[in-house]
Design a protein around this motif. Structure first.
Motif: not given
Length: 327
Positions: A149-169
């Protein structure tokens, strides 16, 4: 505290086998293992089974549902570790699946009462809210469910780079996200929270937040701020919320709390006084509860007071306080 890891979601000894995450050959071998299986998540709910919904369901990785393109937060299985049988365990998200003719109105509530069934799974397999299930699952199932639950939830809320805003992989078998634009690396987030068993003589300090069920009180808690020790956070939070100064502080136990991403640090503190002055912005009420009254509440016989919810570390700490097993 000797009984520390008996808390709900406490360590079950799961071998997380972190070395596999960055080893492509080892990861392929784990994915192809004949006993590999997935914990399945749908919109934050784990798939569980059994008449009492007391077992975490695991599904083969080649199951048609997992191949149907329902992945939302993360498109590939997240490696959780190896079970006692050396069987690799993964987490898979199918949040894009849309149930037909099923109750979805309660999704997003604090305690979701509804259950969902997928027609491709056995009839006794349902998606259910983890808060409802956490005291029913065994230690291994609860650790796997909390981690998924925690790891899937993290991916759900962190799909974009917190530094530049681009989609992360996704990388590292689901335990890292990398930005292809600025090359920044992002790791799963865990927020530290202190939760305090504050005593004065034979009484414990309890508080309640607005909207809680009538009569329900729990231990005070709050987030640890940057640059702050756990001890300082305990003293600050108790003073801010209840106006009580705290002296000695000691650590008791911790609990992963995937709602959505906290690590609860259970601490004991000795109050220097009893005069309460609440901050109404922080809490609705705070009271001192004697050991006798708390025992009556735990027995379900108190006319007003309801104890903290079973499964939460607050309940665990209070239970051990009553039993004199905090050492």
């Amino acid at each position: 505290m000797k009984l520390a890891e008996q808390v709900t979601f406490g360590g079950s000894g799961l071998d997380r086998a972190a070395h596999i995450r960055s080893d492509e050959a080892a990861l392929r071998s784990a994915l192809a293992h004949r006993n590999a299986a997935a914990v399945v998540m749908w919109r934050g709910k784990p798939l569980v089974r059994g008449e009492g919904l007391d077992q975490l369901a695991t599904i083969p990785l080649d199951h048609p549902v997992l191949q149907a393109g329902y992945a939302d937060a993360v498109p590939e299985p997240v490696f959780l570790g190896c079970d006692d049988t050396d069987a690799p365990r993964f987490a898979c998200d199918i949040s894009s699946w849309e149930p037909k003719d099923q109750d979805l109105a309660a999704l997003g509530m604090f305690l979701v009462p509804s259950e969902q069934t997928h027609p491709e799974f056995p009839k006794d397999h349902v998606f259910a809210e983890l808060r409802r299930l956490m005291t029913r699952l065994n230690r291994r199932d609860s650790e796997l469910a909390a981690t998924a639950k925690a790891i899937i939830g993290w991916h759900d809320s962190h799909r974009f780079c917190a530094k530049c805003g681009a989609p992360s992989e996704v990388s590292e078998a689901g335990w890292q996200r990398v930005c292809p634009s600025c090359k920044a690396h992002h790791f799963p987030r865990t927020d530290p929270v202190v939760i305090m068993l504050i005593t004065h003589g034979n009484s414990v300090l309890m508080g309640r937040s607005p909207g809680w069920p009538e009569g329900m009180y729990s231990l005070l808690a709050g987030f640890v701020e940057p640059g702050e020790t756990l001890e300082a956070a305990v003293r600050r939070e108790v003073f801010e919320e209840a106006g009580i100064e705290v002296g000695d502080v000691s650590y008791l136990s911790s609990q992963p709390w995937p709602f959505p991403a906290s690590l609860m640090f259970g601490c004991a503190g000795v109050a220097l006084g009893r005069d309460i002055t609440i901050d109404p912005v922080e809490i609705e009420d705070a009271i001192w509860v004697t050991r006798d009254d708390m025992m009556t509440a735990f027995a379900g016989e108190h006319p007003v007071l309801k104890p903290a919810r079973r499964g939460a570390i607050a309940h665990f700490l209070l239970q051990n306080w009553l039993a004199d097993t905090l050492d």
